[in-house]
Enzyme design. Structure first.
Site, mmCIF file in Angstrom:
data_model
loop_
_atom_site.group_PDB
_atom_site.id
_atom_site.type_symbol
_atom_site.label_atom_id
_atom_site.label_comp_id
_atom_site.label_asym_id
_atom_site.label_seq_id
_atom_site.Cartn_x
_atom_site.Cartn_y
_atom_site.Cartn_z
ATOM 1 N N GLY A 1 0.842 -1.206 0.000
ATOM 2 C CA GLY A 1 0.000 0.000 0.000
ATOM 3 C C GLY A 1 0.863 1.237 0.000
ATOM 4 O O GLY A 1 2.058 1.172 -0.299
ATOM 5 N N ASN A 2 0.281 2.368 0.311
ATOM 6 C CA ASN A 2 1.064 3.607 0.437
ATOM 7 C C ASN A 2 0.376 4.517 1.447
ATOM 8 O O ASN A 2 -0.690 4.186 1.964
ATOM 9 C CB ASN A 2 1.262 4.285 -0.925
ATOM 10 C CG ASN A 2 -0.060 4.629 -1.577
ATOM 11 O OD1 ASN A 2 -0.821 5.434 -1.056
ATOM 12 N ND2 ASN A 2 -0.361 4.000 -2.709
ATOM 13 N N TYR A 3 0.980 5.653 1.718
ATOM 14 C CA TYR A 3 0.504 6.520 2.813
ATOM 15 C C TYR A 3 -0.644 7.456 2.430
ATOM 16 O O TYR A 3 -1.039 8.289 3.220
ATOM 17 C CB TYR A 3 1.662 7.365 3.346
ATOM 18 C CG TYR A 3 2.734 6.561 4.037
ATOM 19 C CD1 TYR A 3 2.442 5.843 5.186
ATOM 20 C CD2 TYR A 3 4.031 6.523 3.542
ATOM 21 C CE1 TYR A 3 3.415 5.102 5.832
ATOM 22 C CE2 TYR A 3 5.013 5.789 4.187
ATOM 23 C CZ TYR A 3 4.709 5.079 5.330
ATOM 24 O OH TYR A 3 5.662 4.349 5.967
#
Ligand code: CTP
Length: 408
Positions: free
Chosen positions: A215-217
């Site tokens: 995923g990412n932020y």
């Protein structure tokens, strides 16, 4: 009557300039605004709650609860009620507490729970105003998207001359009026009314096994704010959202929840042919595992400590829509860069056939993922480059909506 139906919450702190709050309330009420007033305990020494309640036509709130009957003054509902929270005058003490999140009175708890724009009109002695601690506290508040109405120079309560006098109520009232007039004009004369607009938002999750993903932020806040603002201007918004736990930004927004880049791609290509515009605000994963495991991948039983995960590129959704877009369709994207920002963003805009690109740099404090604020540069395919200040994401969304409106 420029402020008809607007809810303004006025916070008054313990400064000699509190007397000016009386004229400010009178001016705002005269313009049709509905006023509620919250005072710090010390502010009562400078101006009486009775005066303020009479002028505001509403009871003034000071304490967390009414000692007579125990009824609770909810700072949360006050914060949600307001369209604007104006703290005038704001003392050095209150400014410092606001910047540090101290919540020892109703004015401050309301500040922490408010969702509307917050304006601060400082009033203090010139040396207090010039002190690096005050300057730093005001800078923190600005960086969080609050607006500071600079004090003016003149004679101060101490008898000294210098910068620290609260701006005159007439000037503040004019600024409030101009702010809402601009907002109203954006709502009512919007060329975006009826336009069908696709917005993507949030991260994507690429499955590794039933308990893990890449995923990412991305928080999704920017895309959600944009979807809300566009719907507020009368556009028919379809929001394709990756996994976030944000509420629907506007009751009229049609939201499609997806998890992976490939699901987001599918949802976008299905609806894009019917759209007039699309803004790709999602942080789509660039790579996804070649295959995912149906069972949890176990640590035990592996001979080597090194674990290799094979990844493949995902489809570039923006580029795919760009390649197939019809001449009347407007396509915009985001670029989050860490270096050679403008150059990279321009290349991205050209590669993906975007009409314009919204650039944010991770080097800017307060911009990018997770923050409630953002600082953007808008670059369009005609070569126009426009830089904006650090603002709350809702206000950034207004600027992006203004840009989209120029294509109507
Ligand atoms: N984008 C997209 N689909 C992808 C990757 C990106 O639609 N698979 C969109 C984003 O929503 C954004 C724009 O393309 O509007 C730029 O995203 P970014 O991640 O900055 O660009 P990339 O092309 O992935 O370039 P890089 O990560 O190498 O900087």
């Amino acid at each position: 009557m420029g402020l008809e139906g607007k809810h303004i919450l006025l916070g008054i702190t313990g400064s000699i300039a509190a007397y000016k709050a009386a004229s400010l309330v009178r001016l705002l009420v005269k313009e049709g605004a509905e006023l509620k007033v919250v005072m710090t305990p010390l502010a009562k020494q400078f101006i009486t709650p009775l005066t303020m309640a009479t002028l505001a036509k509403n009871p003034v709130l000071v304490d967390f609860f009414d000692p007579e009957n125990g009824s609770w003054n909810s700072h949360v509902s006050l914060g949600l009620w307001a369209d604007l929270y104006l703290i005038a005058p704001a003392t050095a003490n209150t400014v410092a507490k606001m910047s540090r999140g101290i919540a020892d009175n109703l004015l401050l708890t309301t500040y922490l729970s408010s969702r509307c724009p917050v304006w601060i009109a400082p009033a203090m002695d010139m040396d207090m105003y010039a002190h690096p601690a005050t300057a730093e506290n005001l800078e923190i508040l600005r960086a969080r998207g609050n607006r500071v109405i600079e004090p003016v120079s003149g004679e101060l309560a101490s008898g000294l001359e210098g910068q620290g006098r609260m701006e005159e109520p007439e000037r503040i009232a004019e600024e409030v009026k101009a702010f809402f007039e601009k907002k109203n004009a954006r709502l009512h004369n919007s060329p975006l009314r009826g336009k069908r607009i696709l917005v993507t938002a949030g991260p994507t999750h690429e499955k590794i096994d039933p308990v893990r993903f890449i995923g990412n932020y991305s928080s999704g806040k920017m895309g959600y704010a944009l979807a809300g603002v566009l719907a507020g201007r009368g556009a028919q918004v379809t929001l394709v959202s990756g996994p976030v736990s944000l509420p629907l930004p506007h009751p009229e927004v049609k939201r499609i929840m997806v998890t992976s880049a490939s699901e987001m791609h599918q949802a976008c290509i299905t609806c894009f042919p019917d759209m007039d515009m699309a803004v790709m605000a999602a942080a789509v994963a660039d790579f996804t595992p070649v295959s995912s495991s149906e069972e949890k991948i176990k640590r035990e039983g592996r001979k080597e400590s090194l674990f290799t995960l094979s990844l493949q590129s995902t489809t570039d959704i923006a580029a795919d829509l760009g390649a197939g877009k019809k001449p009347h369709q407007i396509l915009a994207g985001f670029a989050l860069e860490t270096d050679h920002e403008e150059q990279n963003a321009i290349q991205k805009m050209i590669r993906k056939k975007l009409n314009f690109i919204v650039l944010n740099s991770l080097r800017d404090p307060g911009a990018g993922f997770q923050h409630d604020t953002n600082r953007i540069t808008l670059i369009d395919s005609k070569g126009e480059i426009r830089k904006f200040e650090l603002k709350r994401k809702e206000e950034v969304a207004e600027d992006i909506a203004d840009k989209l409106a120029t294509y109507c």
